[in-house]
Design a protein around this motif. Structure first.
Motif, PDB file in Angstrom:
ATOM      1  N   UNK A  73       0.846  -1.190   0.000  1.00 39.56           N
ATOM      2  CA  UNK A  73       0.000   0.000   0.000  1.00 39.56           C
ATOM      3  C   UNK A  73       0.885   1.245   0.000  1.00 39.56           C
ATOM      4  N   UNK A  74       0.487   2.236  -0.788  1.00 42.89           N
ATOM      5  CA  UNK A  74       1.290   3.451  -0.892  1.00 42.89           C
ATOM      6  C   UNK A  74       0.956   4.425   0.235  1.00 42.89           C
ATOM      7  N   UNK A  75       2.002   4.982   0.801  1.00 40.97           N
ATOM      8  CA  UNK A  75       1.884   6.011   1.826  1.00 40.97           C
ATOM      9  C   UNK A  75       2.639   7.232   1.326  1.00 40.97           C
ATOM     10  N   UNK A  76       1.881   8.259   0.960  1.00 41.09           N
ATOM     11  CA  UNK A  76       2.443   9.470   0.355  1.00 41.09           C
ATOM     12  C   UNK A  76       3.415   9.127  -0.773  1.00 41.09           C
ATOM     13  N   UNK A  77       2.956   8.253  -1.663  1.00 42.88           N
ATOM     14  CA  UNK A  77       3.704   7.992  -2.888  1.00 42.88           C
ATOM     15  C   UNK A  77       4.705   6.863  -2.860  1.00 42.88           C
ATOM     16  N   UNK A  78       4.943   6.258  -1.687  1.00 37.81           N
ATOM     17  CA  UNK A  78       5.899   5.156  -1.611  1.00 37.81           C
ATOM     18  C   UNK A  78       5.236   3.930  -1.002  1.00 37.81           C
ATOM     19  N   UNK A  79       5.600   2.727  -1.470  1.00 44.91           N
ATOM     20  CA  UNK A  79       5.071   1.519  -0.817  1.00 44.91           C
ATOM     21  C   UNK A  79       5.490   1.497   0.648  1.00 44.91           C
ATOM     22  N   UNK A  80       4.609   1.051   1.509  1.00 38.95           N
ATOM     23  CA  UNK A  80       4.906   1.040   2.944  1.00 38.95           C
ATOM     24  C   UNK A  80       6.165   0.240   3.259  1.00 38.95           C
ATOM     25  N   UNK A  81       6.367  -0.882   2.563  1.00 35.19           N
ATOM     26  CA  UNK A  81       7.541  -1.705   2.823  1.00 35.19           C
ATOM     27  C   UNK A  81       8.826  -0.935   2.509  1.00 35.19           C
ATOM     28  N   UNK A  82       8.773  -0.060   1.512  1.00 31.51           N
ATOM     29  CA  UNK A  82       9.944   0.755   1.174  1.00 31.51           C
ATOM     30  C   UNK A  82      10.239   1.756   2.277  1.00 31.51           C
ATOM     31  N   UNK A  83       9.195   2.378   2.827  1.00 30.73           N
ATOM     32  CA  UNK A  83       9.407   3.345   3.908  1.00 30.73           C
ATOM     33  C   UNK A  83      10.005   2.660   5.136  1.00 30.73           C
ATOM     34  N   UNK A  84       9.525   1.464   5.449  1.00 29.66           N
ATOM     35  CA  UNK A  84      10.076   0.725   6.592  1.00 29.66           C
ATOM     36  C   UNK A  84      11.533   0.377   6.343  1.00 29.66           C
ATOM     37  N   UNK A  85      11.836  -0.096   5.153  1.00 32.02           N
ATOM     38  CA  UNK A  85      13.220  -0.469   4.783  1.00 32.02           C
ATOM     39  C   UNK A  85      14.149   0.729   4.873  1.00 32.02           C
ATOM     40  N   UNK A  86      13.711   1.869   4.372  1.00 29.51           N
ATOM     41  CA  UNK A  86      14.546   3.073   4.402  1.00 29.51           C
ATOM     42  C   UNK A  86      14.848   3.501   5.827  1.00 29.51           C
ATOM     43  N   UNK A  87      13.864   3.392   6.707  1.00 28.88           N
ATOM     44  CA  UNK A  87      14.091   3.747   8.117  1.00 28.88           C
ATOM     45  C   UNK A  87      15.059   2.761   8.770  1.00 28.88           C
ATOM     46  N   UNK A 147      13.780  -8.409  14.191  1.00 27.89           N
ATOM     47  CA  UNK A 147      12.545  -8.569  13.432  1.00 27.89           C
ATOM     48  C   UNK A 147      11.865  -7.202  13.383  1.00 27.89           C
ATOM     49  N   UNK A 148      11.878  -6.590  12.201  1.00 28.23           N
ATOM     50  CA  UNK A 148      11.314  -5.248  12.026  1.00 28.23           C
ATOM     51  C   UNK A 148      10.005  -5.383  11.253  1.00 28.23           C
ATOM     52  N   UNK A 149       8.909  -5.071  11.897  1.00 35.05           N
ATOM     53  CA  UNK A 149       7.609  -5.234  11.257  1.00 35.05           C
ATOM     54  C   UNK A 149       7.464  -4.272  10.080  1.00 35.05           C
ATOM     55  N   UNK A 150       7.036  -4.815   8.943  1.00 33.18           N
ATOM     56  CA  UNK A 150       6.917  -4.000   7.739  1.00 33.18           C
ATOM     57  C   UNK A 150       5.804  -2.986   7.783  1.00 33.18           C
ATOM     58  N   UNK A 151       4.929  -3.066   8.796  1.00 35.09           N
ATOM     59  CA  UNK A 151       3.829  -2.106   8.892  1.00 35.09           C
ATOM     60  C   UNK A 151       4.119  -0.987   9.888  1.00 35.09           C
ATOM     61  N   UNK A 152       5.413  -0.742  10.127  1.00 41.07           N
ATOM     62  CA  UNK A 152       5.836   0.377  10.977  1.00 41.07           C
ATOM     63  C   UNK A 152       6.682   1.328  10.132  1.00 41.07           C
ATOM     64  N   UNK A 153       6.062   2.040   9.182  1.00 42.67           N
ATOM     65  CA  UNK A 153       6.833   2.868   8.242  1.00 42.67           C
ATOM     66  C   UNK A 153       7.525   4.070   8.866  1.00 42.67           C
ATOM     67  N   UNK A 154       7.175   4.404  10.105  1.00 43.31           N
ATOM     68  CA  UNK A 154       7.835   5.532  10.773  1.00 43.31           C
ATOM     69  C   UNK A 154       8.700   5.068  11.941  1.00 43.31           C
ATOM     70  N   UNK A 155       9.084   3.802  11.937  1.00 48.37           N
ATOM     71  CA  UNK A 155       9.925   3.298  13.015  1.00 48.37           C
ATOM     72  C   UNK A 155      11.212   4.120  13.078  1.00 48.37           C
ATOM     73  N   UNK A 156      11.590   4.504  14.269  1.00 46.21           N
ATOM     74  CA  UNK A 156      12.776   5.345  14.431  1.00 46.21           C
ATOM     75  C   UNK A 156      14.037   4.482  14.513  1.00 46.21           C
ATOM     76  N   UNK A 157      15.072   4.841  13.758  1.00 50.17           N
ATOM     77  CA  UNK A 157      16.325   4.073  13.789  1.00 50.17           C
ATOM     78  C   UNK A 157      16.885   3.927  15.201  1.00 50.17           C
ATOM     79  N   UNK A 158      16.674   4.949  16.039  1.00 47.28           N
ATOM     80  CA  UNK A 158      17.176   4.899  17.413  1.00 47.28           C
ATOM     81  C   UNK A 158      16.505   3.798  18.232  1.00 47.28           C
ATOM     82  N   UNK A 159      15.253   3.478  17.894  1.00 39.76           N
ATOM     83  CA  UNK A 159      14.558   2.392  18.592  1.00 39.76           C
ATOM     84  C   UNK A 159      15.174   1.055  18.210  1.00 39.76           C
ATOM     85  N   UNK A 160      15.485   0.896  16.940  1.00 42.46           N
ATOM     86  CA  UNK A 160      16.152  -0.326  16.486  1.00 42.46           C
ATOM     87  C   UNK A 160      17.472  -0.494  17.221  1.00 42.46           C
ATOM     88  N   UNK A 161      18.258   0.566  17.263  1.00 46.00           N
ATOM     89  CA  UNK A 161      19.553   0.501  17.962  1.00 46.00           C
ATOM     90  C   UNK A 161      19.365   0.210  19.445  1.00 46.00           C
TER      91      UNK A 161
END
Length: 303
Positions: A73-87, A147-161
Motif C-alpha cells: 500500500x502506498x503512503x504518500x507515494x511510496x510503498x509502505x515496505x519501502x518506507x520501513x526499509x529506508x528507516x 525482526x522489524x515489522x513491515x507495517x511500521x513505516x515511521x519506526x525510528x532508527x534509534x529504537x532499532x539501535x
C-alpha cells in the motif's frame, strides 16, 4: 585382592552388564540433552563473547486477514515496505537489512527500490518463523536478528539501535533474556483496540504478559488516566541461537488464544527484556490507518 581372568560365564555376565550400563548411560545422556535442549545455548551467551554481527529482517506477506497486500500500500507515494526499509537502513547497529517474503509481487517491488530479498515459504506461521527461515537461507553467521515489522513505516532508527544493545553485549544488563522488544506509552483512545497490543513488565524490566485487551484491567472497567499503560511496538530482537529454537517450540495456549507470537516465548519459561521508548506509534494494522499516518506525516512534514 587377587586379580584373575574371569571364566567365560563371568565374562559373558560382565559383557552383558557392561552393555546394559552403556545403554543406560546413553539413555540418561539423551534424556539430559532433551532436558537442557533449548536452554543449552545460555552457557554460550554467558561466556562473555561479544556479539558483533547484527541483521535486520523485515518479514512481509501479501495474504493478511486484516489488510491484504498491506506491504504494497502506498503512503504518500511510496510503498509502505519501502518506507520501513529506508528507516531500518538508517540504524547504526545493523550490518545488513533484508526483506523476507513469500510473495513474488512484494519481492519484485522490494528489488525495484534496491532491497535485498530472501524468499521464504508460505508455511511460516508468523514473522519470527519467517525471520528464522530467512536467516538459514542467508547462510551467513549473525549473532543478533532484529525482526522489524513491515507495517511500521515511521519506526525510528534509534529504537532499532536501542533494542539491539542488550543482545549485542551478551545481554549483560539482562543476562537471562533471549529476546528484547520495545514499548511506548499507550494512547487512551487505543486502550480497547485489539490491534494495539499491550504489555506489562516487572520491576526489572522483563515482560510479564502481552495482550490485545487492556492490561492491567481494573474493577471499574475503564481506563485509569493515572496508570502508565504500555503499547508494544512491532520490533523484536533475538539471540540468533534462540531464533533457531523458536520454531521447534510447540504452540502454547495463550499464544493461540491471543494470536501473539511473543507469548510462546514467555509460556516456555524464557525471559524477554522490554525497553521503554518515546515514540509516536503509527503502525498500520487496518486500511483506515493509512489515512491517519498520511495525515500525521503531512502535519509533521515527513515525506
Amino acid at each position: 585382592m587377587a586379580i584373575c581372568n574371569p571364566s567365560s560365564s563371568s565374562s559373558s555376565s560382565t559383557s552383558t552388564s557392561t552393555k546394559a550400563w552403556i545403554i543406560h548411560a546413553l539413555a540418561v545422556g539423551a534424556a539430559a540433552a532433551m532436558a537442557i535442549g533449548a536452554h543449552a545455548y545460555l552457557y554460550y551467551r554467558r561466556s562473555g563473547k561479544f556479539r558483533s554481527r547484527v541483521i535486520g529482517i523485515i518479514p512481509a506477506r501479501f495474504a493478511s486477514s486484516r489488510f491484504e497486500g498491506k506491504p504494497l500500500v502506498h503512503i504518500l507515494g511510496k510503498p509502505m515496505i519501502q518506507r520501513t526499509w529506508e528507516r531500518a537502513k538508517m540504524a547504526t547497529t545493523l550490518d545488513h537489512v533484508v526483506v523476507a517474503t513469500d510473495d513474488d509481487k512484494i519481492a519484485e517491488c522490494c528489488r525495484g527500490f534496491g532491497a535485498d530479498v530472501v524468499m521464504t515459504s508460505e508455511s511460516c506461521r508468523n514473522g519470527t518463523e519467517r525471520c528464522n527461515e530467512a536467516l538459514q537461507k542467508l547462510g551467513k553467521q549473525y549473532d543478533v536478528v532484529v525482526n522489524i515489522q513491515g507495517d511500521e513505516p515511521l519506526i525510528e532508527p534509534e529504537i532499532i539501535d536501542g533494542i539491539v544493545k542488550p543482545c549485542r553485549h551478551c545481554f549483560s544488563a539482562a543476562p537471562d533474556a533471549v529476546f528484547s522488544t520495545a514499548v511506548t506509552s499507550l494512547k487512551p483512545e487505543d486502550a480497547f483496540d485489539p490491534n494495539r497490543v499491550k504489555c506489562v513488565v516487572d520491576n526489572h524490566g522483563y515482560a510479564i504478559y502481552f495482550s490485545r485487551g487492556l492490561i492491567p484491567f481494573n474493577k471499574s472497567g475503564k481506563v485509569n488516566p493515572q496508570f502508565p499503560y504500555l503499547l508494544h511496538l512491532g520490533i523484536q530482537s533475538f539471540d540468533s541461537k534462540f531464533l533457531k529454537i523458536y520454531p521447534e517450540l510447540p504452540p502454547t495456549p495463550l499464544q493461540m488464544e491471543e494470536d501473539l507470537e511473543q507469548l510462546k516465548v514467555l509460556e516456555n519459561g524464557y525471559k524477554m527484556k522490554v525497553i521503554k521508548v518515546d515514540h509516536e506509534s503509527h503502525g498500520v494494522d487496518v486500511p483506515d490507518d493509512v489515512d491517519k499516518i498520511e495525515r500525521y506525516m503531512r502535519e509533521h512534514n515527513l515525506h
